[in-house]
Scaffold this active site. Structure first.
Site, PDB file in Angstrom:
ATOM      1  N   ASP A  40       0.814  -1.224   0.000  1.00 38.81           N
ATOM      2  CA  ASP A  40       0.000   0.000   0.000  1.00 38.81           C
ATOM      3  C   ASP A  40       0.841   1.265   0.000  1.00 38.81           C
ATOM      4  O   ASP A  40       0.417   2.307   0.508  1.00 38.81           O
ATOM      5  CB  ASP A  40      -0.966   0.032   1.213  1.00 38.81           C
ATOM      6  CG  ASP A  40      -1.798  -1.226   1.302  1.00 38.81           C
ATOM      7  OD1 ASP A  40      -2.255  -1.693   0.244  1.00 38.81           O
ATOM      8  OD2 ASP A  40      -1.985  -1.748   2.419  1.00 38.81           O
ATOM      9  N   LYS A  66       2.410   2.104  -5.100  1.00 41.48           N
ATOM     10  CA  LYS A  66       3.223   1.658  -6.245  1.00 41.48           C
ATOM     11  C   LYS A  66       2.490   1.834  -7.568  1.00 41.48           C
ATOM     12  O   LYS A  66       3.099   2.152  -8.581  1.00 41.48           O
ATOM     13  CB  LYS A  66       3.619   0.179  -6.079  1.00 41.48           C
ATOM     14  CG  LYS A  66       4.543  -0.091  -4.925  1.00 41.48           C
ATOM     15  CD  LYS A  66       4.811  -1.565  -4.758  1.00 41.48           C
ATOM     16  CE  LYS A  66       3.618  -2.372  -4.318  1.00 41.48           C
ATOM     17  NZ  LYS A  66       3.080  -2.053  -2.999  1.00 41.48           N
ATOM     18  N   GLY A  91      -3.901  -4.294  -4.472  1.00 35.54           N
ATOM     19  CA  GLY A  91      -4.862  -3.298  -4.935  1.00 35.54           C
ATOM     20  C   GLY A  91      -4.089  -2.060  -5.331  1.00 35.54           C
ATOM     21  O   GLY A  91      -3.547  -1.368  -4.486  1.00 35.54           O
ATOM     22  N   HIS A  92      -3.970  -1.821  -6.626  1.00 34.31           N
ATOM     23  CA  HIS A  92      -3.199  -0.675  -7.104  1.00 34.31           C
ATOM     24  C   HIS A  92      -4.152   0.385  -7.648  1.00 34.31           C
ATOM     25  O   HIS A  92      -4.900   0.128  -8.579  1.00 34.31           O
ATOM     26  CB  HIS A  92      -2.204  -1.124  -8.184  1.00 34.31           C
ATOM     27  CG  HIS A  92      -1.101  -1.991  -7.634  1.00 34.31           C
ATOM     28  ND1 HIS A  92      -0.191  -2.656  -8.405  1.00 34.31           N
ATOM     29  CD2 HIS A  92      -0.764  -2.275  -6.349  1.00 34.31           C
ATOM     30  CE1 HIS A  92       0.652  -3.317  -7.619  1.00 34.31           C
ATOM     31  NE2 HIS A  92       0.319  -3.103  -6.376  1.00 34.31           N
ATOM     32  N   GLN A  95       2.491  -5.940  -3.093  1.00 37.08           N
ATOM     33  CA  GLN A  95       2.787  -5.958  -1.648  1.00 37.08           C
ATOM     34  C   GLN A  95       4.114  -5.213  -1.406  1.00 37.08           C
ATOM     35  O   GLN A  95       4.462  -4.368  -2.207  1.00 37.08           O
ATOM     36  CB  GLN A  95       2.825  -7.396  -1.092  1.00 37.08           C
ATOM     37  CG  GLN A  95       1.469  -8.104  -1.094  1.00 37.08           C
ATOM     38  CD  GLN A  95       1.105  -8.712  -2.428  1.00 37.08           C
ATOM     39  OE1 GLN A  95       1.895  -9.384  -3.048  1.00 37.08           O
ATOM     40  NE2 GLN A  95      -0.114  -8.484  -2.879  1.00 37.08           N
ATOM     41  N   THR A 101       2.973 -12.356   3.094  1.00 38.52           N
ATOM     42  CA  THR A 101       2.242 -13.022   2.031  1.00 38.52           C
ATOM     43  C   THR A 101       3.086 -14.218   1.572  1.00 38.52           C
ATOM     44  O   THR A 101       4.137 -14.509   2.154  1.00 38.52           O
ATOM     45  CB  THR A 101       1.896 -12.037   0.889  1.00 38.52           C
ATOM     46  OG1 THR A 101       0.984 -12.677  -0.005  1.00 38.52           O
ATOM     47  CG2 THR A 101       3.137 -11.565   0.138  1.00 38.52           C
ATOM     48  N   THR A 133      -8.397  -3.679  -1.431  1.00 37.96           N
ATOM     49  CA  THR A 133      -8.920  -5.017  -1.712  1.00 37.96           C
ATOM     50  C   THR A 133      -9.974  -5.436  -0.691  1.00 37.96           C
ATOM     51  O   THR A 133     -10.991  -6.011  -1.038  1.00 37.96           O
ATOM     52  CB  THR A 133      -7.749  -6.040  -1.739  1.00 37.96           C
ATOM     53  OG1 THR A 133      -6.842  -5.607  -2.745  1.00 37.96           O
ATOM     54  CG2 THR A 133      -8.230  -7.438  -2.053  1.00 37.96           C
ATOM     55  N   THR A 134      -9.743  -5.133   0.585  1.00 37.10           N
ATOM     56  CA  THR A 134     -10.653  -5.653   1.617  1.00 37.10           C
ATOM     57  C   THR A 134     -11.440  -4.555   2.338  1.00 37.10           C
ATOM     58  O   THR A 134     -12.371  -4.861   3.077  1.00 37.10           O
ATOM     59  CB  THR A 134      -9.848  -6.416   2.702  1.00 37.10           C
ATOM     60  OG1 THR A 134      -8.904  -5.489   3.256  1.00 37.10           O
ATOM     61  CG2 THR A 134      -9.119  -7.603   2.115  1.00 37.10           C
ATOM     62  N   GLY A 135     -11.066  -3.289   2.150  1.00 35.99           N
ATOM     63  CA  GLY A 135     -11.761  -2.193   2.835  1.00 35.99           C
ATOM     64  C   GLY A 135     -11.385  -2.068   4.302  1.00 35.99           C
ATOM     65  O   GLY A 135     -11.921  -1.223   5.022  1.00 35.99           O
ATOM     66  N   ARG A 184      -6.452   0.525   7.804  1.00 35.47           N
ATOM     67  CA  ARG A 184      -5.038   0.184   7.957  1.00 35.47           C
ATOM     68  C   ARG A 184      -4.503   0.692   9.286  1.00 35.47           C
ATOM     69  O   ARG A 184      -4.920   1.755   9.757  1.00 35.47           O
ATOM     70  CB  ARG A 184      -4.220   0.799   6.825  1.00 35.47           C
ATOM     71  CG  ARG A 184      -4.568   0.196   5.477  1.00 35.47           C
ATOM     72  CD  ARG A 184      -3.765   0.815   4.346  1.00 35.47           C
ATOM     73  NE  ARG A 184      -4.281   0.331   3.081  1.00 35.47           N
ATOM     74  CZ  ARG A 184      -4.439   1.068   1.977  1.00 35.47           C
ATOM     75  NH1 ARG A 184      -4.085   2.331   1.976  1.00 35.47           N
ATOM     76  NH2 ARG A 184      -4.927   0.535   0.885  1.00 35.47           N
ATOM     77  N   LYS A 221       2.542  10.337  -0.626  1.00 40.60           N
ATOM     78  CA  LYS A 221       1.628  10.889   0.386  1.00 40.60           C
ATOM     79  C   LYS A 221       2.286  11.903   1.327  1.00 40.60           C
ATOM     80  O   LYS A 221       1.937  11.984   2.512  1.00 40.60           O
ATOM     81  CB  LYS A 221       0.987   9.756   1.186  1.00 40.60           C
ATOM     82  CG  LYS A 221      -0.059   8.996   0.371  1.00 40.60           C
ATOM     83  CD  LYS A 221      -0.892   8.134   1.256  1.00 40.60           C
ATOM     84  CE  LYS A 221      -2.351   8.193   0.898  1.00 40.60           C
ATOM     85  NZ  LYS A 221      -3.203   7.430   1.784  1.00 40.60           N
TER      86      LYS A 221
HETATM   87  P1  IMP Z   1      -2.397 -12.773   1.771  1.00 44.49           P
HETATM   88  O1  IMP Z   1      -1.449 -12.221   0.773  1.00 44.49           O
HETATM   89  O2  IMP Z   1      -3.831 -12.560   1.400  1.00 44.49           O
HETATM   90  O3  IMP Z   1      -2.086 -14.207   2.108  1.00 44.49           O
HETATM   91  O4  IMP Z   1      -2.210 -11.966   3.144  1.00 44.49           O
HETATM   92  C1  IMP Z   1      -1.016 -12.064   3.937  1.00 44.49           C
HETATM   93  C2  IMP Z   1      -0.690 -10.734   4.578  1.00 44.49           C
HETATM   94  O5  IMP Z   1      -0.303  -9.807   3.574  1.00 44.49           O
HETATM   95  C3  IMP Z   1      -1.860 -10.070   5.320  1.00 44.49           C
HETATM   96  O6  IMP Z   1      -1.350  -9.338   6.415  1.00 44.49           O
HETATM   97  C4  IMP Z   1      -2.425  -9.105   4.288  1.00 44.49           C
HETATM   98  O7  IMP Z   1      -3.119  -8.039   4.886  1.00 44.49           O
HETATM   99  C5  IMP Z   1      -1.144  -8.644   3.621  1.00 44.49           C
HETATM  100  N1  IMP Z   1      -1.341  -8.200   2.238  1.00 44.49           N
HETATM  101  C6  IMP Z   1      -1.521  -8.967   1.146  1.00 44.49           C
HETATM  102  N2  IMP Z   1      -1.615  -8.216   0.047  1.00 44.49           N
HETATM  103  C7  IMP Z   1      -1.481  -6.945   0.439  1.00 44.49           C
HETATM  104  C8  IMP Z   1      -1.447  -5.693  -0.263  1.00 44.49           C
HETATM  105  O8  IMP Z   1      -1.544  -5.610  -1.491  1.00 44.49           O
HETATM  106  N3  IMP Z   1      -1.279  -4.585   0.511  1.00 44.49           N
HETATM  107  C9  IMP Z   1      -1.110  -4.645   1.847  1.00 44.49           C
HETATM  108  N4  IMP Z   1      -1.113  -5.781   2.538  1.00 44.49           N
HETATM  109  C10 IMP Z   1      -1.300  -6.923   1.841  1.00 44.49           C
END
Ligand code: IMP
Length: 430
Positions: A13, A16, A40-41, A223, A238, A305-307, A310, A336
């Protein structure tokens, strides 16, 4: 120079997407090398906000070819939704513009169900995944039973997909979770296969040819460094290689391409994290609300992606120095910066304390961050709104002082800083 790598220095986040968008206009190919639709870009172009999860942000420009590399895990449903969104926005997404690696892995609804069921089973110790099936898909890859994009071409695909669903259902039933209907998945994949077939390519070969022709390749990381499977805050990471070296395995590019590569680290002017795991410089209450925003603006700190809201904190220079080292960064882009306007004082973490020891570089990586207390250096803030500034020399003295301190701590120059969500709200350090 024919290769530029854009990598996040934090927990994702960092912004990028809009930095890739910035460099994409002068690139021939924009290629994603890791992750899936957990990313989520966001890119704002005029009145339009594009939220991309799979397709590299470079697709918004007319020229570059967009590549989904072999290091990715692709959920075909998300891909089709995204292609529809882009098509409706008038963007050319024909097979000549978008290439999908035959060796990327597929995510099914079985993987997604398993991701959620595993998180439930972890209880309080959960990772806080995005629930997109990322971990289970990479697990299947590593245990050599994954489904690859090229498998969709094979006459055995229906049988292989059926076997995958049976195996996934066995795992789901062990976890006491609802099972996935094999017929539904098979029918969905008939459609996915039809749409995806024209896009499937040997993207490693195509990138090799492009580089030999002197074309400029922009590699887009998803990520961030601290979520990397090897170098992140394990186990709160991840499942992919998010760092710059992930480019070489995740795109099938030879390591010699790195010789003159530019490695651009994208770093937010403060620190954020979504999901569980250590965060030494985290702040709470009113201060957190100021950094996070209320959610009223699309750029406030809520997951694309999930709302999810943060977690937020002061910029952590120890972790930034680590990101410089692990990625071999050649420069930084700070995003930012405008959000910090109005703070009387800013804190920058310049070291950690553990007992009577202090240090500014990590030993044994970032997995035991909870043992450390941040050491802050205080900087004066600035009151001015930065949104209209386009020249480095027009930035308030205090903002330049903060950026200089970041560059000094990181040991690499700050090439530019973003001062708002719009494409052109960028200040270059020329
Ligand atoms: P996963 O990638 O869904 O398995 O999540 C593993 C960890 O990475 C969790 O803490 C997620 O919140 C974090 N995460 C995965 N993708 C993103 C991203 O694009 N931005 C920020 N955090 C992410």
């Amino acid at each position: 120079m024919s290769l530029q790598i854009i990598v996040g220095t934090q927990w994702g986040d960092e912004g990028k997407g809009r930095i890739v968008d910035w460099f994409a206009s002068t690139s021939d190919v924009v290629a994603r090398y890791n992750g899936g639709d957990n990313a989520g870009h966001s890119v704002t172009v005029g009145p339009k906000l594009f939220k991309l999860h799979l397709v590299p942000s470079g697709i918004i420009h007319p020229k570059p070819v967009a590549v989904l590399g072999n290091g990715m895990v692709i959920n075909p449903k998300s891909l089709l939704d995204e292609l529809d969104m882009l098509k409706n926005a008038g963007i050319d997404i024909g097979p000549q513009r978008l290439r999908i690696s035959h060796a990327a892995h597929l995510i099914t609804s079985g993987h997604q169900s398993l991701d959620k069921a595993q998180e439930t089973a972890r209880g309080k110790g959960n990772i806080g995944t995005t629930g997109r099936g990322i971990g289970p898909a990479y697990t299947d890859k590593a245990t050599r039973r994954g489904l690859r994009v090229a498998d969709m071409i094979s006459p055995d695909f229906v049988e292989n997909l059926g076997n995958h669903i049976d195996e996934t259902n066995e795992q789901l039933s062990t976890l006491g979770a609802p099972l996935v209907n094999p017929l539904t998945v098979l029918n969905e994949f008939r459609l996915y296969r039809e749409v995806m077939l024209p896009y499937i390519a040997d993207t490693s070969l195509e990138l090799y040819n492009a580089m030999n022709m002197g074309q400029r390749i922009l590699a887009e990381g998803a990520q961030g460094t601290l979520l990397d499977i090897d170098h992140g805050t394990y186990p709160f990471v991840t499942s992919s290689s998010t760092v710059a070296t992930g480019v070489f395995t995740g795109l099938g590019i030879g390591i010699t391409a790195a010789q003159d590569a530019e490695v651009t680290g994208v770093c937010k002017a403060f620190q954020t994290r979504v999901g569980s795991g250590p965060f030494p410089t985290e702040v709470f209450d009113d201060l957190a609300l100021r950094l996070r925003g209320t959610g009223a603006n699309p750029w406030d700190e809520y997951g694309t992606t999930t709302g999810r809201a943060r977690r937020v904190g002061w910029l952590d220079g120890v972790l930034l120095r680590y990101a410089v080292r692990i990625n071999g960064l050649t420069e930084l882009v700070i995003t930012k910066l405008d959000i910090l306007s109005g703070f009387e004082k800013l804190n920058l973490c310049v070291g950690y304390r553990q007992g009577d020891k202090t240090f500014s570089d990590l030993h044994f990586g970032p997995s035991n961050l909870e043992d450390y207390t941040p050491i802050y250096e205080e900087f004066p803030g600035w009151a001015e709104d930065l949104g209209a500034i386009r020249k480095w020399e027009d930035l308030p003295k205090a903002a330049k002082g903060y950026l200089d301190a970041i560059a000094k701590l990181a040991g690499v120059p700050v090439r530019m800083a973003s001062v708002g969500p719009e494409r052109e709200q960028m200040v270059e350090n020329k």
